[in-house]
Design a protein around this motif. Sequence first.
Motif, short mmCIF file in Angstrom:
data_model
loop_
_atom_site.label_atom_id
_atom_site.label_comp_id
_atom_site.label_asym_id
_atom_site.label_seq_id
_atom_site.Cartn_x
_atom_site.Cartn_y
_atom_site.Cartn_z
N LEU B 253 19.04 18.10 64.48
CA LEU B 253 19.75 19.73 64.36
C LEU B 253 20.78 20.39 63.14
N PRO B 254 20.44 21.68 63.39
CA PRO B 254 21.35 22.60 62.41
C PRO B 254 22.63 22.84 62.84
N PHE B 255 23.68 23.00 62.35
CA PHE B 255 25.01 23.39 62.22
C PHE B 255 24.98 24.84 61.61
N ARG B 256 24.67 25.39 62.06
CA ARG B 256 24.61 26.92 61.20
C ARG B 256 26.51 27.97 61.90
N GLY B 257 26.91 27.35 62.21
CA GLY B 257 27.95 28.55 62.68
C GLY B 257 29.28 27.99 62.08
N SER B 258 30.93 28.39 63.20
CA SER B 258 31.60 27.55 62.89
C SER B 258 31.85 26.67 63.39
N PHE B 259 32.95 25.72 62.96
CA PHE B 259 32.87 24.42 62.85
C PHE B 259 34.45 24.79 64.00
N LEU B 260 34.73 25.65 63.50
CA LEU B 260 36.25 25.77 64.02
C LEU B 260 36.49 26.06 65.30
N LEU B 261 35.08 27.12 65.75
CA LEU B 261 35.06 27.52 66.97
C LEU B 261 34.46 26.65 67.84
N PHE B 262 33.35 25.96 67.53
CA PHE B 262 32.61 25.28 68.13
C PHE B 262 33.25 23.97 68.92
N MET B 263 34.76 23.24 67.89
CA MET B 263 35.24 22.37 68.30
C MET B 263 36.54 22.97 68.68
N GLY B 264 36.87 24.11 68.97
CA GLY B 264 38.00 24.67 70.14
C GLY B 264 37.11 25.34 71.59
N HIS B 329 27.91 28.74 80.53
CA HIS B 329 28.68 29.46 78.92
C HIS B 329 28.27 28.33 78.21
N TYR B 330 28.62 26.96 78.32
CA TYR B 330 29.52 26.32 77.40
C TYR B 330 27.84 25.87 76.49
N ILE B 331 26.99 25.66 77.33
CA ILE B 331 25.89 25.42 76.50
C ILE B 331 24.98 26.86 75.82
N ALA B 332 25.30 28.14 76.53
CA ALA B 332 24.91 28.91 75.62
C ALA B 332 25.83 29.18 73.98
N ILE B 333 27.34 28.45 74.19
CA ILE B 333 27.82 28.70 73.36
C ILE B 333 27.49 28.06 71.80
N VAL B 334 26.79 26.14 72.83
CA VAL B 334 26.39 25.28 71.65
C VAL B 334 25.43 25.79 71.38
N ARG B 335 24.34 26.16 71.72
CA ARG B 335 22.93 26.78 71.60
C ARG B 335 23.22 27.93 70.53
N GLY B 336 24.18 28.80 70.46
CA GLY B 336 24.88 29.52 70.19
C GLY B 336 25.78 29.60 68.14
N ILE B 337 26.21 28.96 68.54
CA ILE B 337 26.58 28.12 66.95
C ILE B 337 26.21 27.32 66.33
N LEU B 338 25.65 26.72 67.09
CA LEU B 338 24.56 25.29 66.64
C LEU B 338 23.34 25.31 65.33
N LEU B 339 22.70 26.30 66.37
CA LEU B 339 21.60 27.24 65.91
C LEU B 339 21.64 28.75 65.33
N LYS B 340 21.86 29.20 66.06
CA LYS B 340 21.77 30.62 65.69
C LYS B 340 23.04 31.00 64.64
N GLY B 341 23.75 30.06 64.52
CA GLY B 341 25.04 30.59 63.99
C GLY B 341 25.07 31.87 63.76
N VAL B 342 25.52 32.27 65.08
CA VAL B 342 26.25 33.02 65.88
C VAL B 342 28.05 32.89 65.70
N GLY B 343 29.21 33.90 65.94
CA GLY B 343 30.31 33.91 66.31
C GLY B 343 30.16 34.61 67.47
N LEU B 344 31.72 34.96 67.12
CA LEU B 344 32.46 35.30 68.81
C LEU B 344 31.86 36.12 68.71
#
Lengths: 372, 374
Positions: B253-264, B329-344
């Motif tokens: 799985l890619p991790f394209r976004g911010s790790f801090l945002l993901f953990m938060g 909402h959480y799943i949308a966030i995980v897919r967004g951060i991991l796959l799309k690499g988008v932020g807030l």
Amino acid sequence: VNGILKRILSQCIKELAQFRRDRLTLALAFLLPVMSLFIFGFAIRLEAKDIPLMVQDFDRSVLSRSYQDRLYATHQFQPVPWADIASPQQALDRGLAKAVVIVPPEFSRHIKADKPIEVQVLVDGTDANNARVIKNSIKATTNAFMQAEKLTPDTSLITPRTRIWFNPGRKEALYIVPGTFAVVLWIFPSLLAAIAMVREKEKGTILQVYASSMSAGELILGKALAYLTVALAMAVGVIGLGIIIFGLRFAGDPTPFLIGTPLYLAASVMFGLLIGVRVNEQNAAVQAVALVGFLTALLLSGFIYPLSNIPFPLSLLSNLIPARYYIVITRDAFVRGVGWAGVWWAPIAIVSIGMVFFLVARKVLSRMQVSS
Amino acid sequence: MKFFHQFFEGRLWSLVRKEIAQILRNKQLIVLLIIPPTLQLLVYGFALNPDVRYLKLGIVDYAQTADSRELVSAFTDNQIFIPQQFLFSEKALATQVETGALTAGVVIPPEFSRRLANAENTDIQILVDGVDANTAGIASGYLAQMVQQYALNRLGTTQALPIKTEVTFLYNPGLSSSWFFVPGVMGLVLTLIGTIVSSITVVREKDTGTLEQLLMTPAAEWEILLSKIVPLFVLLMGDVMLALTLGRVIFNLPFRGSFLLFMGLSGLYVFVGISVGILLATVCQSQQQVVLTTFFINLPMVQLSGAIAPIETMPPFFQSLSWFNPLRHYIAIVRGILLKGVGLEALWGNALMLGAFVVVLFAVSTNRFRKQLS
């Protein structure tokens, strides 16, 4: 033999009386299966309709506008107006659209000059299945556009006449709902049976049984009979409601279904009892059924995607999942309609697996029995 | 330093230590935190696979000419269809499709080449098993495209097609299905484990009657509650890391976004799980009831979250209902951060909803818990 039957029957009656008294398990037996039927039956769909599609038209000519109209005329896409964003990718980043078609400025000029032109399509690949559907649809629409505008030689010389059998309108409910019967009627009968068996252990009443003349096999059969009765009532409710609400009807000979259903329910109850004799706590029993039963019936049965897509070591495991065989029966009963000729092997497989559950459960239980 | 000293000597710390010791002693709980998430991630990730390829194709070629053979190879020169059988009658083919032994069948008529040579119209019959509506749709689309391509080649159009569609799949160029399912299952696992583990640890004190003993101590209510939440939070964040590691190592799985945002945001979601668990524990009297009631909550929550079937494919009513599902909402966030690499900037709506859920659920559940204590 008379004594054995009598003991089995009295065990069964005792079990049913206990079952009636517990409100929560009663709700579990009837409310939850119906709720699951509705959720699975209504909410699980694989193919997206009304996919938000954005067209970035740099050409703004009559031709490019008619191309755009044709894309939206497929009823598969929903137009999304070009928003004030920096790049087409942002539309996908923000989830405004699932696909963006970029028509270049020289679109109509090149076409009129007989020069080939490239149209860029960006598709959100997150959901692989629908990404594929979107790609196919845009390609097919583009081809149809070229044919309509007489840009390509007439290929109607060879016409594919496609017939989609059994389900010509490709209604997904016809695929999902019969599968839902298999998932629901696997989880809940086995859950109830497992809880009943463990409860006997937790309360210690099983010690009395161990010390009595009742054999392990009799105890299991008595409980199985009781929960088979409950499961049959559950099945009538779930399948009846499913038929009425989703408008299913028997496509052919219903006897494989009528015979296969009680066999499947019996296998489910046996699976629950097997879990029940293996674990010692109700929590563990519920967890085990939820994890093993639910996961396998949902994922290794061909309920959502074709069985042939399951990769190697897991595909072996899926052969041991009764839900997989029961789905063959339900889909045949409500969609395919071939009858015994197509599914004769499925009830045999269900009975064989159910027998294995029974024999293992009896063996585990009789080890604990006080030898006389 | 003084603060730390006070903290480690204080009541709260000893309560936390008691909770940690209790959790670590409970082997079953530790197993519950590791085994089910791992199994679920693996089975969902491998078994759910919507690929349309290696479909069984039956062919009846009545024409038996060079043209028809060329058409047959056009159908089978790819990974989508594998020629299963070359049959000699349409009837045999029909039976095979009927019983499901073949997914699709093609019948080429005897006059195929003759009619083509005379520039007359020819029909090719295509049968598709429609039981699996999704696969049938994609397969018949491919077959139609192949016939058209063949017709174009046959007409000898040496020039390229006037419009060429160049499709690019963003975020998941290989269309690997596990990239879609694994982020969904991460959310699913956190929901299931979070609610069960937290409700069990709270309700067990009720079961054994030790909750009353705790109340006799000088510890304040909020200290009791906090001491329960802190270790759970740490353990569940461990599960987040476990799921993420499995996804990265096994499914690439890619991790394209911010790790801090993901953990938060994962931390926020873990709070949702704990709050739901505490709420259930205050409603239920025994462990058995808790475990059964979680079934009632988790089943709709998981199925209406887009973890398995995408939200967009649901009927409109269920789509709007899913707005009130924190898991969605959480799943949308995980897919967004991991796959799309988008932020807030893209996920603020989901993050806001998640925050609202935390506030409401946490307030309600702690309030009920405190009422039960007093």
